[in-house]
Design a protein around this motif. Sequence first.
Motif: not given
Ligand code: MO
Length: 517
Positions: A239, A286-287, A374
């Motif tokens: 990502v 990952c969010v 992130y």
């Molecule tokens: Mo992410």
Amino acid sequence: MNTPGSTTARRMAGAATGLVAGASGLLVGEGVARVLDGTGPVVAVGNRAVDLTPRPVKEWAITTFGAADKAVLIGGVLATVVLAVLVLGWFGSRRRTPTVVGMGILVALAAAAMIINPAPSSVLALSAGIGGMALVGVGGFAWMLTRLPRSTTSRTSPLKPGEDAPGFDRRRFLVAASTVAAAGAAGGAARGLVGGSTGSAGVALPTPGSLAPAVPEGVSFDVAGLSPHLTPTPDFYRVDTALQIPQVDVQDYVLRITGMVDTPLELTYQDLLDRELVERRITLTCVSNPVGGDLLGNATWIGIPMRDLLAEAGVQSGADAVLSTSVDGFTAGTPLDVLTDDREALVAVGMNGEPLTPTHGFPVRMVTPGLYGYVSATKWLTELEVTRFQDFTAYWTDRGYAAQAPIKLSSRIDVPASFAQLEAGEVTVAGVAWAQTVGIERVEVRVGDGSWDEAELATEDNDQTWRAWRHTWDAEPGSHRIEVRATDRDGNTQTSRREPIAPDGSTGWHNVTVSVA
Ligand SMILES: [Mo]
Ligand SMILES: Nc1nc2c(c(=O)[nH]1)N[C@H]1C(S)=C(S)[C@@H](COP(=O)(O)O)O[C@H]1N2
């Protein structure tokens, strides 16, 4: 006097033919692959050589040649190639077919090295690079050999000085040789124009001073479809915002530590490799991972503890954040306390035993246990600015995501898959659960409106990685919904409330619906 007709002269002309074809083939392969952002044959073979070199030899080379060990290695690779093509050419002047096949084998070995190179090249770079190398190296070699003088053994008198052997057309030979050489020169020029980055090619990581403990027995179950404990790099989710993967040349690489520090630091890639490296297994998440999604993976990371670097720079009081920046301008803000506590966030240079791949942040990235990527996992890292949250926003916080983003306790059913058609009887339900930095205490499975049954947990690796679980279910015919929920070691159980991924991560129980015949 040696003329092209004498045996020695013919063989020397053959050797020169091998050299021109071999060198030109390599140059074309390098040039084409590099123009297309791939890894060329020289560096790819160099990487293989590093891999295949026994550890004691490597250590000897490192202690003897120091930072020049890569140059020495590449020199060694080139010298070996030169020797091989000289020998092939020498014999090629008499026996064309087997030596052309020999050149083909050399090219195939170089091609194989390019294909399995840890920093993967695109299919285009590989096919064009290998195609060009084969055409010029093998095709050019065969072409030039057909233009060499034939054997003169049947002649009774030696050739006079300046006299050419029968069947030798000097002009036609020179046309072939100069065409092949020109192709090589063009390849070399193209390579020179690209200059710069060769990805992780030619980079070898030192052995970490602090290795991760061996993976404990029983961290996974032998269940088809269950995620392996360690995610192979090619399968690891990716990502990022990079439309084109940043190409960073380690020669130019600098990591700056700036902001609220006593001593700003500028560290080269080699400076980083020269530190005490640690190896740790950490599950990155990952969010944007929806409930049941696959935007997480577990890898072995090699890096420098972030807190050591920050301590060296001397963090000033009042700071509460580190703003990290990537070479392509991505930014992330990470709480200072998270980067300096015992979880040991990393400035990472390696993944699964290799230098980072370009997609996963080569040459340097952050890996922070317990926080979504992130806010904590900046790839192609170039700057760490010690600062205060109130003084900045970062890439995703500018887009509505939370500044503080610890990974939420979660779990996933890997098997059976949704809508699977199953036979009645014993069915294994299995998956993974994660509560990074806390650890998983319990996983429960429920079918339909039935009771929550405790699943069997695999052995824990460490509290920064996911944990596998499995449960045997006695399936009866019909359509069934299977649900999972995890409880962490602090006693928190996953909430059933469905939250979207924004602003700080999804919640809810993962479920799959299966039909049993
Ligand atoms: Mo992410
Ligand atoms: N430079 C840069 N680093 C980045 C990102 C990005 O877009 N650019 N994305 C982050 C996000 S959202 C995640 S989840 C992780 C993913 O790392 P991976 O691609 O190696 O799995 O990288 C982080 N680091």
